[in-house]
Structures are given as structure tokens and as C-alpha cells.
Design an enzyme around this catalytic site. Structure first.
Site, PDB file in Angstrom:
ATOM      1  N   HIS A   1      10.591  39.600 -41.027  1.00 31.62           N
ATOM      2  CA  HIS A   1       9.913  40.751 -41.633  1.00 31.62           C
ATOM      3  C   HIS A   1      10.959  41.730 -42.167  1.00 31.62           C
ATOM      4  CE1 HIS A   1       6.498  39.258 -39.121  1.00 31.62           C
ATOM      5  NE2 HIS A   1       5.835  39.582 -40.217  1.00 31.62           N
ATOM      6  N   ASN A   2      11.480  41.406 -43.354  1.00 26.26           N
ATOM      7  CA  ASN A   2      12.535  42.197 -43.960  1.00 26.26           C
ATOM      8  C   ASN A   2      12.241  42.388 -45.451  1.00 26.26           C
ATOM      9  OD1 ASN A   2      13.517  39.727 -45.308  1.00 26.26           O
ATOM     10  ND2 ASN A   2      14.162  39.152 -43.242  1.00 26.26           N
ATOM     11  N   ARG A   3      13.182  42.964 -46.164  1.00 26.21           N
ATOM     12  CA  ARG A   3      12.980  43.270 -47.586  1.00 26.21           C
ATOM     13  C   ARG A   3      12.814  42.009 -48.439  1.00 26.21           C
ATOM     14  NH1 ARG A   3      18.287  46.494 -49.103  1.00 26.21           N
ATOM     15  NH2 ARG A   3      17.704  47.537 -47.161  1.00 26.21           N
ATOM     16  N   VAL A   4      13.428  40.910 -48.032  1.00 30.18           N
ATOM     17  CA  VAL A   4      13.285  39.665 -48.787  1.00 30.18           C
ATOM     18  C   VAL A   4      11.854  39.147 -48.666  1.00 30.18           C
ATOM     19  CG1 VAL A   4      14.256  37.383 -49.220  1.00 30.18           C
ATOM     20  CG2 VAL A   4      15.707  39.185 -48.267  1.00 30.18           C
ATOM     21  N   HIS A   5      11.297  39.256 -47.460  1.00 27.61           N
ATOM     22  CA  HIS A   5       9.903  38.855 -47.259  1.00 27.61           C
ATOM     23  C   HIS A   5       8.977  39.716 -48.116  1.00 27.61           C
ATOM     24  CE1 HIS A   5       6.025  38.080 -45.386  1.00 27.61           C
ATOM     25  NE2 HIS A   5       5.943  39.347 -45.008  1.00 27.61           N
TER      26      HIS A   5
ATOM     27  N   HIS B   1       3.666  46.635 -47.401  1.00 31.80           N
ATOM     28  CA  HIS B   1       2.794  46.050 -46.367  1.00 31.80           C
ATOM     29  C   HIS B   1       3.469  45.883 -45.011  1.00 31.80           C
ATOM     30  CE1 HIS B   1       4.822  42.226 -47.088  1.00 31.80           C
ATOM     31  NE2 HIS B   1       4.186  41.740 -46.038  1.00 31.80           N
ATOM     32  N   ASP B   2       4.798  45.765 -44.948  1.00 32.77           N
ATOM     33  CA  ASP B   2       5.495  45.653 -43.663  1.00 32.77           C
ATOM     34  C   ASP B   2       6.584  46.710 -43.529  1.00 32.77           C
ATOM     35  OD1 ASP B   2       4.167  43.625 -42.293  1.00 32.77           O
ATOM     36  OD2 ASP B   2       5.275  42.030 -43.297  1.00 32.77           O
TER      37      ASP B   2
END
EC number: 3.1.4.-
Length: 523
Positions: free
Chosen positions: A269-273, A311-312
Site C-alpha cells: 500500500h504505497n504510491r506505486v499501488h 484511496h489509500d
């Protein structure tokens, strides 16, 4: 005009006949004449009823045959809630379809057995029963935790420290090692300048933004660790929203970079996701049929982009159950997804990050409402009213078989349902990635789960299913996840929006890959 006539074949009975007449000229005699068409309405009506009953019988036979041929069409676990079952039965009655006494009795029993009409009946028991034949027991327990409304007991979390050196099989995570500049006036100007003169390596990646399969890791690499802000700004510019809405370009980029920096360096759950979810939802909207059939207008497109971007935001790398068990202040206040929304809108409403200064209050409120509605399905795995059942989605007020021009009126509830399901599909968008990219995502998610398990052990908590690094993780449970969650979700969407079938095909390809791995392990 209609007329009641005696029946010649059945004395004593009547039949309705429809007469249509046109004035014309006889092509041979050139005299004035009348062309008369006589239609037996009673007979046509009887044939329609006969065809209707035959069609319903054939549909039932086809559904039964498909269920026997492909177990995905008939899940081993009944996830319909009593509320869902009631709506389906009422829908049949309203459509004039026959409802059997057995179906009515089954609904009655489901309502009587249910503790909560919004939860599947005996869901936990169904999962554990099938764990012996269809799923690994750890997978069953994990899905119970994911889909059940029950929550564990709270305990106080002991302060713990965690470093990346504790990672296991996914120790090599280059997407977390890229260093980025902090958000400053200069770094914002640099990103704007970069977007106006993109290097070839960045252009080659962004050229695939409309493709059904995408590699967000590559975008992170070529963008210097700014995959989310660069992609977001590029999409806003591409749809001409920045110019048409007179958005404040500098504040928009500053907001995007601030949100991006708010994604911690979690394995998954990071910026790439977030960038991957944004690209997946973008493709579903522009190529999957949502725009063509009136489910997403200009305001809806901004709402979709914004929902994906935030969203995250500030995700802690653990699930809501863990936050509740350790009495985390975030969980006490609200579920994590609510925090994502509140924190993000707090930024937008501040003068420093207000990138919509000339957008009317009415439009801003419409965007806020749509973003909140789209987040509803993210909350603890809950489903929107109407569910994601294939028939519910298939009854959308459009028909892709009629061609791209078949626009029909879409009500707000239907639009909300479709956008919620689209965001859920995008959130799992890596399931449609190329095999190597998808496996990388699953590996990183497994590592994030293991890190939560490590924290649970450090706090003397029972380790959540599939989160104990000393046992098999989610890489060994993907077939069950695809069977129960992924395939029904993407099949429902593709049945309603045929243009999204390529994404379903890609999901099925990864499903086949996991099945092949399971088969190889048993040999």
C-alpha cells in the site's frame, strides 16, 4: 384501429384484430385503392406468452448447464445476503416471472436464520466446511476476516520498531528505495516542467496508459519515484480539465505531490499501488464503456481520478482489524478508509492546496459526494445495495450489444453502484497485469501481511490468517482468492460492460498461472 371479431375456428369465442390501412394507387390500374393489414392480436399475445415461458425455461437450463460446466458460475459458497435474496425475488415478481414455493421457503429460512440481514447466512460455517475440499484453512480464515462483520477483541499495542531488514522472500523492493525531493515550490515547478517536456523513457511508459496491462513499477522508476503525481497530472491535462475548469496548476501539482508523500513506504500500500489503481480505473472508464453509456461525465471523471489518487492515503500497512485490536486512535475515530477521505479533503479545502478556486460550490459538492459514494465499497469489504451479482450488474440500463450509440437514462443509484464496483476492480487491477508484474504485487502484499504478523507476535496477539511468515502466505492461496473474490467480481463487471472483457481475460490468465503452479506442486 382494433376491432372485436367472431372466431371462425372456435364458434362462440371472440378475438381481437388490429387493422392498419394506407391510401395508395394501384400500380397496375392506376386507380385509387386502400392497402389493409389485418393482425390477430389475440394470437400474437398468446405466442408472446408462449415464447416468454420457453425463454425463461431455456435460460434456467443454460444457467444450470454453465454451472455444471464451469464451477465459477456456481460458487461453492453462497455470499448473497438475505437482503440480496429478497431484492432478487421481488425483482422476479415485478418482471412477471414465476416464483416457486421452494424459492419463497428458502428466502423465509434465510431471513429467520440471519442475525444480520446484510451479512451472508452461516458464512463462517460455509467457509470452514469448504476449506477441507476447495480452500486451504488459512485461506478460509483470511476470507472470513475479510468479508465477515465480526471484529476481534481490543488489546493495547506495545511500542515496536520495524526495519526493512526483517523482510522475507520479498526483500528486494527497489520501488521503496527511490529517493524523492520534498514538496517545495521548486520541486513543484520541476514536475510541471517535466510534464511539458517528457523524456523518451517517460513517454514510452505513459504511451501505454490506455492499455489493459500496465507496469506501474516501471513508471515509478522512470519518474524518479513520482509515479502518482506525474500520472495524475498527465491525465488531468490530457482530458483538458485543467484548462476548462481553470484549475490552479501549481496548487494541483503541489496537492498531488503532498498526497503522494502521504503514502508510507509500505511494501504494497504505497504510491506505486495508488498509481496502478489510477491507471486501472482510467482504462475501465475510457475503454470499458462507462463514458460511452453515460455512467461517467466530466464531473464523474474527476471524481474517479480523485478517488483513485487518495484511496489509500496515509495507509498504515495493516488492516482495520489490527488497528481495532490494538486500540489505535485511527480505528477508534473511524475506519481507515474514512481517514483517507477526511485527510484528503482537509487538504483540498485549505488555501495552500485549493486547486479548484474557480469551480462552483455545486460542482465541488458533487465531486465530494461521488468520491464518498465510491469509497463506500472499500469500507471493510462491504457491498453496495444491489450487490455485485452478475444479474444485478447485467440489468444495468444499457445494452452493449446495441452498439456504442445506445445511450439510455442512468439514475444516480445505478451510477453509484457501477462506479463503486469499477473502483473495487481497479483496486485489484494488478490481477490483470502481465504475469511477472502481478506476481511481484502478490509478493509485496505477502510481505506486508507478514510484517503485520510480526507486529502481532511482538504484541502477544494471535497472528492473523496468512500473516505468519513461518507458514505459507498468500502466494500459496491465490487460487482460492480468485475463485471466491476475484473472478466473480470481474465477471460481473464484464457481463455488464462487454468492452471490459480484455481485463477479465487478463485476470483469467493469471488465475491459470496460479492453477498451473498448484498443479506443479502436487506432481
Amino acid at each position: 384501429f382494433p376491432q372485436l371479431r367472431w372466431s371462425k375456428r372456435h364458434p362462440g369465442k371472440y378475438r381481437w384484430v388490429l387493422y392498419e390501412m394506407w391510401p395508395m394507387t394501384d400500380p397496375i390500374t392506376q386507380q385509387r385503392a386502400v392497402l389493409v393489414c389485418e393482425q390477430n392480436i389475440s394470437q400474437v399475445k398468446a405466442l408472446e406468452e408462449q415464447f416468454k415461458r420457453t425463454n425463461e425455461r431455456l435460460e434456467a437450463q443454460l444457467e444450470e448447464a454453465l454451472a455444471q460446466r464451469d464451477p465459477v458460475h456456481k460458487p461453492a459458497i453462497d455470499i448473497d445476503t438475505p437482503a440480496d435474496k429478497t431484492l432478487k425475488l421481488l425483482d422476479k415478481i415485478m418482471r412477471g416471472q414465476e416464483v416457486s414455493a421452494r424459492a419463497a421457503m428458502e428466502l423465509r429460512d434465510a431471513i429467520l436464520q440471519a442475525g444480520d440481514l446484510r451479512q451472508p447466512v452461516n458464512f463462517n460455517e460455509q467457509m470452514m466446511k469448504n476449506s477441507q475440499t476447495m480452500l486451504d484453512s488459512e485461506v478460509s480464515q483470511s476470507l472470513i476476516q475479510l468479508l465477515s462483520s465480526k471484529r476481534p477483541t481490543k488489546v493495547e499495542e506495545e511500542p515496536t520498531t520495524f526495519t526493512s531488514s526483517d523482510s522475507g522472500a520479498c526483500e528486494d523492493m527497489p520501488h521503496l528505495r527511490i529517493k524523492t525531493q520534498p514538496v517545495t515550490q521548486e520541486s513543484v515547478r520541476q514536475l510541471i516542467a517535466l510534464s511539458r517536456n517528457l523524456p523518451d523513457e517517460v513517454l514510452s511508459v505513459l504511451a501505454k496508459v490506455d492499455d489493459w496491462q500496465f507496469d506501474a513499477f516501471k513508471l515509478s522508476e522512470v519518474s524518479g519515484g513520482r509515479p502518482l503525481s506525474l500520472l495524475s497530472f498527465a491525465l488531468f491535462k490530457r482530458c483538458d480539465i485543467v484548462t476548462k475548469w481553470q484549475l490552479h496548476e501549481h496548487k494541483l501539482v503541489k496537492f498531488l505531490m503532498k498526497i503522494e508523500d502521504g503514502y508510507p513506504k509500505n511494501p504494497y500500500h504505497n504510491r506505486v499501488h495508488a498509481a496502478d489503481v489510477l491507471q486501472s480505473l482510467h482504462v475501465l472508464v475510457v475503454r470499458g464503456g462507462l463514458i460511452n453509456f453515460g455512467y461517467c461525465d466530466e464531473v464523474g471523471l474527476v471524481s474517479c481520478y480523485l478517488s483513485s489518487i487518495i484511496h489509500d492515503y496515509e495507509h498504515k500497512g495493516v488492516n482495520n482489524d489490527y488497528l481495532i485490536r490494538v486500540s489505535d486512535s485511527l480505528a477508534v475515530l473511524s475506519p481507515m478508509e474514512n481517514h483517507h477521505l477526511a485527510a484528503s479533503f482537509h487538504l483540498i479545502n485549505s488555501d495552500e492546496y485549493n486547486w479548484m478556486p474557480k469551480v462552483t460550490h455545486k460542482v465541488r459538492e458533487a465531486i465530494r459526494k461521488q468520491v464518498i459514494d465510491m469509497a463506500k465499497m472499500q469500507l471493510n469489504g462491504s457491498r453496495p445495495s444491489g450487490g455485485s451479482d452478475p444479474k444485478s450488474m447485467r440489468n444495468s440500463p444499457h445494452n452493449t450489444s446495441e452498439g456504442s450509440g445506445a445511450h439510455k437514462i442512468v439514475d444516480d443509484d445505478q451510477r453509484s453502484l457501477v462506479l463503486q464496483v469499477a473502483l473495487k476492480c481497479a483496486d485489484l487491477g494488478h490481477l490483470a497485469s502481465p504475469r511477472a508484474v502481478h506476481k511481484k504485487w502478490v509478493c509485496y502484499l505477502e510481505e506486508e501481511f507478514f510484517r503485520q504478523g510480526d507486529r502481532e507476535k511482538a504484541n502477544a496477539l494471535s497472528v492473523s490468517p496468512l500473516m505468519d511468515r513461518e507458514k505459507n502466505g498468500i502466494t500459496k492461496s491465490q487460487v482460492g482468492f480468485f475463485d471466491i473474490v476475484a473472478l466473480p467480481l470481474f465477471q460481473s463487471f464484464a457481463q455488464a460492460f462487454h468492452d471490459a472483457t480484455p481485463m477479465l481475460d487478463a485476470v483469467k490468465d493469471n488465475y491459470q498461472m496460479w492453477r498451473e503452479e498448484v498443479g506443479a506442486g502436487h506432481r
